[in-house]
Design a protein around this motif. Structure first.
Motif: not given
Length: 365
Positions: A33, A132, A142-143, A219, A240-241, A243-244, A247, A257
């Motif tokens: 990220s 989340t 997904l988150a 996030l 979840l991290q 998959s996010t 995205r 998102l």
């Protein structure tokens, strides 16, 4: 030790502190990220808290980017306070940002923060985060972001608000002059409040000028506290991290998102969802009456003028031990008991030496 923030000279505009231990899969997502940021003049310092080879392996692919550095400390700190303070002490950049190893930034986080800081001439950006909790028995693909931090935040309210009011530190970008005025983070073991609250309250006393942004730029993943988490919470997979961040790496899913987060940020009922927004709610029910009497705007102003915290007095009066939150969280996260961490001087010296060696400089004590 005397606290400074490095020496002036050529440097990136932002130094990013990322302390990590025991969650290499989450760490890899956090670094991804950072690499997605639309503002690119940064240096990322990943500080391993006496991590194993799995963390080094997770970071290794990112070291091809010369902006990324990994330093693994030879001693356990057991919390962020020392690593974050050490990065603040060595950072020569104008700004310092923080990122938890299990959180993510939206691609415009740094751009938004620096734009707000420069336009306002303030020195503390506290951005907006979506949360989340992942409290279901089976994790979704997904988150599901259900909560959002308040906007705008106000420094006087930190005195009475729960820690989530200013969480996560991943939402912070500060000017180095503020870091110099406030000084290092205090260790959790010596505090009744959390280090993050303690630092912000000291920043308030030091005249910090707070600015934020209405759009979500970070996030927060609290999945390792869910009912589905393993007994050792840091063994929780970072699905979840992953998959996010996937995205965010693709244009269309990123737009979707952003749309979801924008809608969440406009919902009044989402502010504080799942969060204790007052310190009183964290107190045992039989003590809440006296806590309400002590955690008041008057007491907050008294703290600002004198540095005397009525919450610390309250905790001492009811027999609450300093550092109880840290010991509780450490036991659940990693299975460890109390630790005997190094001094800040030792951490700073090791970090300086490691950076100097990596850049071909003579080691400095």
């Amino acid at each position: 030790m005397a606290f400074t923030t490095g020496s002036p000279g050529h440097s990136p505009q932002v130094t990013i502190a990322l302390a990590t231990y025991g969650r290499p899969d989450a760490l890899a997502c956090a670094v991804r990220s950072v690499l997605l940021q639309t503002f690119g003049d940064w240096r990322l310092l990943v500080l391993g808290d006496a991590c194993g080879q799995d963390t080094a392996d997770a970071v290794e692919p990112f070291l091809r980017d010369p902006r990324v550095r990994y330093v693994n400390l030879p001693f356990r700190c057991g919390e962020q306070a020392l690593p974050n303070s050490a990065v603040m002490a060595v950072a020569p950049s104008e700004y310092i940002a923080f990122l938890n190893h299990d959180d993510l930034w939206l691609p415009d986080h740094l751009e938004t923060a620096l734009g707000a800081l420069r336009e306002s001439q303030d020195d503390f950006f506290l951005g907006r985060s979506a949360w989340t909790w992942g409290a279901r028995a089976e994790q979704p693909a997904l988150a599901d972001f259900v909560g959002v931090s308040p906007f705008p935040c106000k420094l006087p309210e930190v005195f009475q608000a729960g820690v989530h009011y200013i969480e996560p530190v991943s939402a912070w970008v500060i000017h180095r002059s503020l870091a110099s005025r406030v000084g290092p983070w205090h260790r959790a073991a010596g505090l009744y409040r959390t280090p993050i609250q303690d630092w912000v309250l000291r920043a308030w006393r030091a005249g910090a000028r707070l600015v934020g942004a209405e759009n979500v730029t970070s996030l927060k993943f609290e999945t390792h506290w869910s009912r589905a988490a393993p007994e050792r919470r840091y063994d929780m997979p970072a699905a979840l991290q992953a998959s996010t961040v996937e995205r965010m790496e693709q244009p269309e899913p990123l737009l979707q998102l952003r749309s979801e987060l924008s809608a969440l940020a406009r919902r009044p009922d989402a502010v504080g969802e799942g969060m204790a927004m007052e310190m009183v709610s964290e107190v045992e029910p039989e003590h809440r009456g006296i806590a309400r009497a002590l955690l008041t705007p008057w007491a907050a102003d008294f703290y600002r003028q004198t540095g005397l915290d009525s919450y610390a007095w309250f905790c001492a009066e009811v027999g609450q031990a300093r550092g109880w939150r840290w010991r509780w969280a450490l036991r659940l996260r990693t299975g460890e008991g109390d630790l005997a961490p190094p001094s800040l001087e030792q951490v700073v010296a090791h970090l300086r030496k490691s950076i100097g060696e990596a850049e071909g400089d003579a080691p400095r004590a």
